[in-house]
Design a protein around this motif. Structure first.
Motif, PDB file in Angstrom:
ATOM      1  N   VAL A   1       0.858  -1.181   0.000  1.00  0.00           N
ATOM      2  CA  VAL A   1       0.000   0.000   0.000  1.00  0.00           C
ATOM      3  C   VAL A   1       0.894   1.232   0.000  1.00  0.00           C
ATOM      4  N   CYS A   2       1.915   1.214   0.829  1.00  0.00           N
ATOM      5  CA  CYS A   2       2.848   2.339   0.956  1.00  0.00           C
ATOM      6  C   CYS A   2       4.227   1.883   0.490  1.00  0.00           C
ATOM      7  N   SER A   3       4.617   2.358  -0.670  1.00  0.00           N
ATOM      8  CA  SER A   3       5.928   1.998  -1.209  1.00  0.00           C
ATOM      9  C   SER A   3       7.058   2.680  -0.450  1.00  0.00           C
ATOM     10  N   CYS A   4       6.799   3.855   0.080  1.00  0.00           N
ATOM     11  CA  CYS A   4       7.849   4.598   0.780  1.00  0.00           C
ATOM     12  C   CYS A   4       8.369   3.845   2.000  1.00  0.00           C
ATOM     13  N   PHE A   5       7.461   3.188   2.728  1.00  0.00           N
ATOM     14  CA  PHE A   5       7.852   2.494   3.961  1.00  0.00           C
ATOM     15  C   PHE A   5       7.629   0.990   3.898  1.00  0.00           C
ATOM     16  N   GLY A   6       7.224   0.473   2.742  1.00  0.00           N
ATOM     17  CA  GLY A   6       7.055  -0.970   2.583  1.00  0.00           C
ATOM     18  C   GLY A   6       5.918  -1.544   3.409  1.00  0.00           C
ATOM     19  N   ILE A   7       4.815  -0.806   3.534  1.00  0.00           N
ATOM     20  CA  ILE A   7       3.676  -1.250   4.333  1.00  0.00           C
ATOM     21  C   ILE A   7       2.686  -1.958   3.421  1.00  0.00           C
ATOM     22  N   THR A   8       2.277  -3.146   3.820  1.00  0.00           N
ATOM     23  CA  THR A   8       1.365  -3.935   3.014  1.00  0.00           C
ATOM     24  C   THR A   8      -0.089  -3.722   3.422  1.00  0.00           C
ATOM     25  N   GLU A   9      -0.985  -4.152   2.561  1.00  0.00           N
ATOM     26  CA  GLU A   9      -2.412  -4.084   2.869  1.00  0.00           C
ATOM     27  C   GLU A   9      -2.709  -4.893   4.123  1.00  0.00           C
ATOM     28  N   GLU A  10      -2.075  -6.035   4.260  1.00  0.00           N
ATOM     29  CA  GLU A  10      -2.268  -6.878   5.447  1.00  0.00           C
ATOM     30  C   GLU A  10      -1.864  -6.137   6.726  1.00  0.00           C
ATOM     31  N   GLN A  11      -0.767  -5.402   6.668  1.00  0.00           N
ATOM     32  CA  GLN A  11      -0.326  -4.652   7.847  1.00  0.00           C
ATOM     33  C   GLN A  11      -1.325  -3.550   8.195  1.00  0.00           C
ATOM     34  N   VAL A  12      -1.867  -2.880   7.187  1.00  0.00           N
ATOM     35  CA  VAL A  12      -2.882  -1.851   7.437  1.00  0.00           C
ATOM     36  C   VAL A  12      -4.094  -2.489   8.093  1.00  0.00           C
TER      37      VAL A  12
ATOM     38  N   CYS B   1      -8.499   3.497  13.143  1.00  0.00           N
ATOM     39  CA  CYS B   1      -9.673   3.638  12.286  1.00  0.00           C
ATOM     40  C   CYS B   1      -9.564   4.752  11.262  1.00  0.00           C
ATOM     41  N   THR B   2      -8.481   5.505  11.287  1.00  0.00           N
ATOM     42  CA  THR B   2      -8.310   6.604  10.349  1.00  0.00           C
ATOM     43  C   THR B   2      -6.926   6.509   9.714  1.00  0.00           C
ATOM     44  N   PRO B   3      -6.752   7.124   8.557  1.00  0.00           N
ATOM     45  CA  PRO B   3      -5.405   7.139   7.961  1.00  0.00           C
ATOM     46  C   PRO B   3      -4.361   7.751   8.893  1.00  0.00           C
ATOM     47  N   ARG B   4      -4.753   8.739   9.679  1.00  0.00           N
ATOM     48  CA  ARG B   4      -3.810   9.351  10.618  1.00  0.00           C
ATOM     49  C   ARG B   4      -3.371   8.353  11.683  1.00  0.00           C
ATOM     50  N   GLN B   5      -4.305   7.532  12.166  1.00  0.00           N
ATOM     51  CA  GLN B   5      -3.953   6.518  13.164  1.00  0.00           C
ATOM     52  C   GLN B   5      -3.081   5.427  12.543  1.00  0.00           C
ATOM     53  N   ILE B   6      -3.356   5.083  11.290  1.00  0.00           N
ATOM     54  CA  ILE B   6      -2.499   4.122  10.582  1.00  0.00           C
ATOM     55  C   ILE B   6      -1.100   4.716  10.438  1.00  0.00           C
ATOM     56  N   ALA B   7      -1.014   6.002  10.108  1.00  0.00           N
ATOM     57  CA  ALA B   7       0.281   6.670   9.977  1.00  0.00           C
ATOM     58  C   ALA B   7       1.045   6.650  11.296  1.00  0.00           C
ATOM     59  N   SER B   8       0.346   6.870  12.392  1.00  0.00           N
ATOM     60  CA  SER B   8       0.997   6.834  13.707  1.00  0.00           C
ATOM     61  C   SER B   8       1.539   5.451  14.029  1.00  0.00           C
ATOM     62  N   ALA B   9       0.821   4.434  13.596  1.00  0.00           N
ATOM     63  CA  ALA B   9       1.217   3.057  13.895  1.00  0.00           C
ATOM     64  C   ALA B   9       2.300   2.537  12.958  1.00  0.00           C
ATOM     65  N   SER B  10       2.331   3.042  11.696  1.00  0.00           N
ATOM     66  CA  SER B  10       3.218   2.418  10.717  1.00  0.00           C
ATOM     67  C   SER B  10       4.021   3.374   9.843  1.00  0.00           C
ATOM     68  N   LYS B  11       3.766   4.660   9.904  1.00  0.00           N
ATOM     69  CA  LYS B  11       4.360   5.690   9.051  1.00  0.00           C
ATOM     70  C   LYS B  11       3.744   5.736   7.660  1.00  0.00           C
ATOM     71  N   ALA B  12       2.877   4.801   7.318  1.00  0.00           N
ATOM     72  CA  ALA B  12       2.260   4.797   5.985  1.00  0.00           C
ATOM     73  C   ALA B  12       1.505   6.096   5.774  1.00  0.00           C
TER      74      ALA B  12
ATOM     75  N   CYS C   1       5.227  10.612   0.877  1.00  0.00           N
ATOM     76  CA  CYS C   1       4.695  11.251  -0.330  1.00  0.00           C
ATOM     77  C   CYS C   1       3.180  11.407  -0.279  1.00  0.00           C
ATOM     78  N   GLY C   2       2.508  10.587   0.523  1.00  0.00           N
ATOM     79  CA  GLY C   2       1.062  10.707   0.688  1.00  0.00           C
ATOM     80  C   GLY C   2       0.217  10.044  -0.375  1.00  0.00           C
ATOM     81  N   SER C   3       0.827   9.420  -1.363  1.00  0.00           N
ATOM     82  CA  SER C   3       0.033   8.828  -2.441  1.00  0.00           C
ATOM     83  C   SER C   3      -0.779   7.621  -1.994  1.00  0.00           C
ATOM     84  N   CYS C   4      -0.488   7.055  -0.848  1.00  0.00           N
ATOM     85  CA  CYS C   4      -1.195   5.867  -0.380  1.00  0.00           C
ATOM     86  C   CYS C   4      -2.387   6.187   0.521  1.00  0.00           C
TER      87      CYS C   4
END
Length: 83
Positions: A3-14, A23-34, A38-41
């Motif tokens: 899902v996130c090429s910049c940090f190598g985060i997979t859909e399964e990890q999300v 439950c939000t992209p911001r919370q996912i970012a806090s947990a994984s940096k995704a 670049c924000g494209s994900c």
């Protein structure tokens, strides 16, 4: 699938982070940096999370344990008494 090429985060990890209460992209970012480089994900993450109320977030807001949390095992103790 990544899902996130910049940090190598997979859909399964999300999905795992979502199951743990993110439950939000911001919370996912806090947990994984995704989504923090670049924000494209971010839209893809939004699609994975879906829309609507998040029961896990509501439970956390009420002070309840996350649904996926397991109690910590009790520390091992020795029944032998040192002399």
């Amino acid at each position: 699938m990544y899902v996130c090429s910049c940090f190598g985060i997979t859909e399964e990890q999300v999905q795992e982070h979502a199951a743990a209460g993110a439950c939000t992209p911001r919370q996912i970012a806090s947990a994984s940096k995704a989504g923090t480089d670049c924000g494209s994900c971010v839209r893809r993450i939004q699609g994975i999370l879906g829309r609507g109320e998040c029961p896990r977030r509501a439970a956390l807001d009420r002070g309840e344990q996350p649904l996926t949390a397991q109690p910590a095992p009790a520390p091992a103790t020795s029944s032998a008494v040192a002399a």
